[in-house]
Motif scaffolding. Structure first.
Motif: not given
Length: 221
Positions: A68-74, A76-82, A86-89
Motif C-alpha cells: 500500500v503506497r502512501i505519500p510522504p507526510a500522509c 490520516n484520511d488518505t492513509y485510511e482511503q488507500r 486495498t482491503l476491498a480489492g
C-alpha cells in the motif's frame, strides 16, 4: 479448515515474531503480507527500510507481498482511503482476518478493529498481552536477528541506531524504555529469522536525522 489471514508486516522484529507464531498455529493460514510504503522514497513507512530489503524478506518467507503506497507526510484520511481500497480489492476480498503484532496499546488496537469492521473484516493479535521484557529475550533466544533502523531521540540516544537488537542492546536501554519499543522508541529490520529460507545479506549504511527521527540505512548486497 484453517482460517485464511493476511499479515500486517512492518519488516521488524515484533512483526516477524508474530508471523512466526501464526505460522505455527494450525488454526490459521497466512496467505499474504501487507505493508505500507512511502512514495518517492520507496521505503517502509515509519522504519525507512528499503523496498528491496522488504522484497527479500517476502522471498525468504515464500509469501506474496501486498504493498500500500502512501505519500510522504500522509494525512490520516488518505492513509485510511488507500488501506480501505486495498482491503476491498480483489486480492484480499475473500480474506476476512488481518493480523497485527501489537502488544499492549489499547487505543491502537481499538482503532484497527474499528477500521477493519468498516471493511467487514476482523483483527487477529497473536502477541497481545505478552510481557515485553520476556518477549524481547525470547526473540533473541529463538534466533531473530535484527538491526535497529530508526530511533526516536526523545526517548533514547541516537547512538542506538544501527545497533544489533541483542541482549547487550536490551541491557543498555535506559529505565522506562519498553524493551520491544512498543511506544515508538525504536524500530528494527529483521535479516534473520527461524522461518526464513536463509539470512538476508545486508550491511549498515549511513545514519541520518530526518523529521525528528534518527535513521540507519541498511543496504542489501
Amino acid at each position: 479448515m484453517p482460517i485464511p489471514v493476511v499479515y500486517s508486516w512492518s519488516a521488524g522484529k515484533d512483526s516477524a515474531f508474530g508471523l512466526w507464531t501464526l505460522l505455527r498455529d494450525p488454526a490459521y493460514e497466512v496467505q499474504a503480507l501487507l505493508t505500507t510504503l512511502t512514495e518517492t522514497y520507496d521505503r517502509v513507512s515509519i522504519s525507512g527500510v528499503r523496498e528491496e530489503l522488504l522484497d527479500r524478506q517476502a522471498e525468504m518467507l515464500s509469501l506474496p507481498l501486498i504493498k500500500v503506497r502512501i505519500p510522504p507526510a500522509c494525512p490520516n484520511d488518505t492513509y485510511e482511503q488507500r488501506m480501505a481500497s486495498t482491503l476491498a480489492g480483489k486480492r484480499l476480498r475473500r480474506i476476512d482476518q488481518v493480523a497485527f503484532s501489537d502488544l499492549f496499546l489499547q487505543d491502537v488496537r481499538a482503532y484497527r478493529e474499528e477500521r477493519l469492521a468498516r471493511a467487514g473484516k476482523h483483527g487477529v493479535f497473536p502477541l497481545w498481552g505478552y510481557d515485553t521484557a520476556q518477549l524481547a529475550r525470547t526473540m533473541i533466544t529463538e534466533g531473530f536477528q535484527s538491526i535497529v533502523v530508526c530511533v526516536d531521540p526523545k526517548f533514547i540516544d541516537p547512538s542506538f541506531a544501527g545497533r544489533a537488537f541483542d541482549r547487550t542492546f536490551l541491557a543498555d536501554l535506559p529505565d522506562g524504555i519498553d524493551p520491544c519499543g512498543e511506544n515508538g522508541e525504536f524500530h528494527t529490520f529483521v535479516w534473520g529469522a527461524p522461518m526464513y529460507r536463509g539470512p538476508i545479506r545486508c550491511r549498515i549504511g549511513e545514519v541520518v536525522t530526518r523529521d525528528g527521527f534518527v535513521y540507519c540505512d541498511v543496504l542489501p548486497f
